[in-house]
Structures are given as C-alpha cells and as structure tokens.
Design a protein around this motif. Structure first.
Motif, short mmCIF file in Angstrom:
data_model
loop_
_atom_site.label_atom_id
_atom_site.label_comp_id
_atom_site.label_asym_id
_atom_site.label_seq_id
_atom_site.Cartn_x
_atom_site.Cartn_y
_atom_site.Cartn_z
N GLU A 123 0.85 -1.20 0.00
CA GLU A 123 0.00 0.00 0.00
C GLU A 123 0.88 1.25 0.00
O GLU A 123 1.31 1.73 1.06
N PRO A 124 1.20 1.78 -1.20
CA PRO A 124 2.10 2.95 -1.29
C PRO A 124 1.60 4.16 -0.51
O PRO A 124 2.40 5.02 -0.13
N GLU A 125 0.29 4.25 -0.29
CA GLU A 125 -0.26 5.40 0.43
C GLU A 125 -0.31 5.16 1.94
O GLU A 125 -1.05 5.83 2.65
N LEU A 126 0.49 4.21 2.41
CA LEU A 126 0.45 3.86 3.83
C LEU A 126 0.78 5.06 4.72
O LEU A 126 0.26 5.18 5.83
N ASP A 127 1.62 5.96 4.21
CA ASP A 127 1.98 7.15 5.00
C ASP A 127 0.74 7.97 5.35
O ASP A 127 0.73 8.72 6.32
#
Length: 285
Positions: A123-127
């Motif tokens: 999940e690249p948008e985890l931040d």
C-alpha cells in the motif's frame, strides 16, 4: 494441563470468597505465536495476522479466522493495537495487516521498520495513515516506548533465535537469522504486565539481563518459544520476572507432538500453559 489449571483457578476463586477480583486478561490463541489479548476495555493482536498456506510446521489462521481478522469482525473488532515482532511469514503478512488497519479506524500498528517497508510496497499510500503505523528502528537491546489509549508498550530489540546452516564446501556454520530485527514487547494493560518475546529465546540474550538492562519486575504472563526450556531461561524467569503464567508458543500443529512437548515442559516449568488448538481461550488473573 489446561484442564488442571482451569480447576485450580476455579478452586482459588471459591476459596477467595467475596474478595474483589483482580485485573484479568482474556487470551485467545490464533496460530503459531499469534494471540488476541483483551484486558480492561482494550484489545491487542500480536503476531496474529498472516496467511501463508504453505506453512506446515505450525498452525496458520484458517480461512474463516483470517477473513474476520482482515475485516475486523468479532472477536477481532475494535482492536486498539496490532503488534508484530518481526517480518517472518509465520508471524506477519503485509496485505492482510494493511486491510485490517484500513477497516479499523482506531487501530494502531507497531512493528519493526522492515515490516513497515513491506507494508508500503503493498500500500504505497500507507503514510496517509499517519500515527496509525509506527515503525520501530532501534539497535540491539535498545528500547522504545509507546502509548496507545490505555496500553503502555515498550519495544526492545532482542536477537532472533539462531538458525544455523552449514556451508557444504567449507563446513563453516552461519546463523541465517543473525540480521533479523526481532522485537519483544513489554505490555502494561488493565493492571497487568505481559511480555511477548516473538522468536527470541531468553537464553540467547542473557547479557541483557546480566548487565542490568532489564528492570526487575513482576510479569503476570510471559509468552515464550516452546524450545526455550533451558536452565538459563528458567533462571531469568525466577530472578527477574517471577511470572504467574508462562505461555509456550511456536508449537507444531500435531496433537501428539504438542502432548510430548507439554510433558517435557511440566518437568521444568510448573506454571507452563500450552494452547492445544487455534481459537482456544483462557482467562488469566
């Protein structure tokens, strides 16, 4: 052993008369070293969300349990804290952990940075989850404290138990797990103190205790690997922790092997607790 301990606890309650009940933790075994811990109004999942069906040496969450874990359905609803000790496949799978967090508005994840790195690939948008995901990046025997609601957690880096491999050409041995980041967790919740060591063995981390880095304190429940039954480990428990209960984990799935291990443990650890199959639940006081 489980039945005998249950009888002892029942007798103790009867003998206690009308005395006020002390704090208690309800512990449900999920698989391998995975547990749901409930104390007070808080819930913790530790090393419980993984989905590798090729694992044959330990229990793995079945399809129904895994579906409830990912969706946050009872009894895995309203989980306050998801803990991961290390990023091995029998403790952690990134995709279902991310799915659980995305569907659990109040849940916080704490785990070693390598586990968080794998989650970011999924999940690249985890931040975007912000403080919901806390990666721990510390050196050997260093510690980091966290507070999540009514839960206090201290993450300490311990060595993973060794896995020695022999080079067929040179005959030299090397530890395949030497660089694994394994965190142990000292958890205070609902008036209880618990210690989960992941894949660390106390006997392989003795200098942490011998150097006085561990503050002597009463541990109500300690979770240990079943093969950490050495005299050195027993000495650590007796001198620094004096636990009321020692839960042994990382057991094989075969009932006959569990029975053999349980008998072996009884000889050294009279307070040993073994969960025989997934979704067994015990209440500890």
């Amino acid at each position: 052993m489980t039945r005998r301990i249950g009888i002892v606890l029942a007798l103790a309650a009867m003998l206690g008369g009308t005395a006020a009940a002390g704090p208690e933790a309800k512990v449900t075994y999920i698989a391998n070293e995975g547990f749901l811990i409930e104390a007070g109004s808080s819930k913790i999942l530790i090393d419980a969300i993984f989905d590798d069906p090729t694992i044959t040496y330990a229990h793995v969450p079945d399809e129904d349990t895994l579906g409830k874990l990912k969706a946050g359905k009872a009894p895995f609803d309203d989980v306050d804290l998801v803990l991961v000790t290390h990023a091995h496949r029998d403790h952690f799978s990134a995709a279902p952990v991310v799915e659980h967090l995305q569907g659990n508005p109040s849940g916080v994840f704490i785990g070693p940075s390598p586990a968080v790195d794998v989650m970011k690939v999924v999940e690249p948008e985890l931040d975007g989850l912000g403080e919901k995901v806390r990666g721990v990046d510390i050196g050997l025997f260093e510690a980091e404290d966290h507070e999540v609601g009514e839960i206090d957690v201290r993450a300490i880096r311990f060595r993973h138990s060794p896995y020695l491999e022999t080079d067929p050409e040179t005959g030299e041995q090397s530890d395949r797990h030497a660089r694994v980041v394994n965190l142990i967790y000292l958890i205070e919740i609902g008036g209880l103190t618990m210690l989960h060591v992941g894949d660390a063995t106390l006997s392989h981390n003795l200098e942490y205790f011998e150097k006085g880095l561990f503050e002597e304190q009463k541990i109500d429940i300690v979770f240990l690997e079943f093969f950490d039954w050495s005299d050195e480990t027993k000495d650590v428990l007796d001198r620094w922790m004096t636990p009321d209960h020692a839960v042994f984990m990382h057991l094989p799935p075969e009932p006959e092997k569990i029975d053999q291990i349980e008998r072996r443990l009884e000889a050294t650890f009279p307070k040993a607790v073994v969960f025989d199959e997934p979704l067994q639940m015990r209440t500890f006081e």
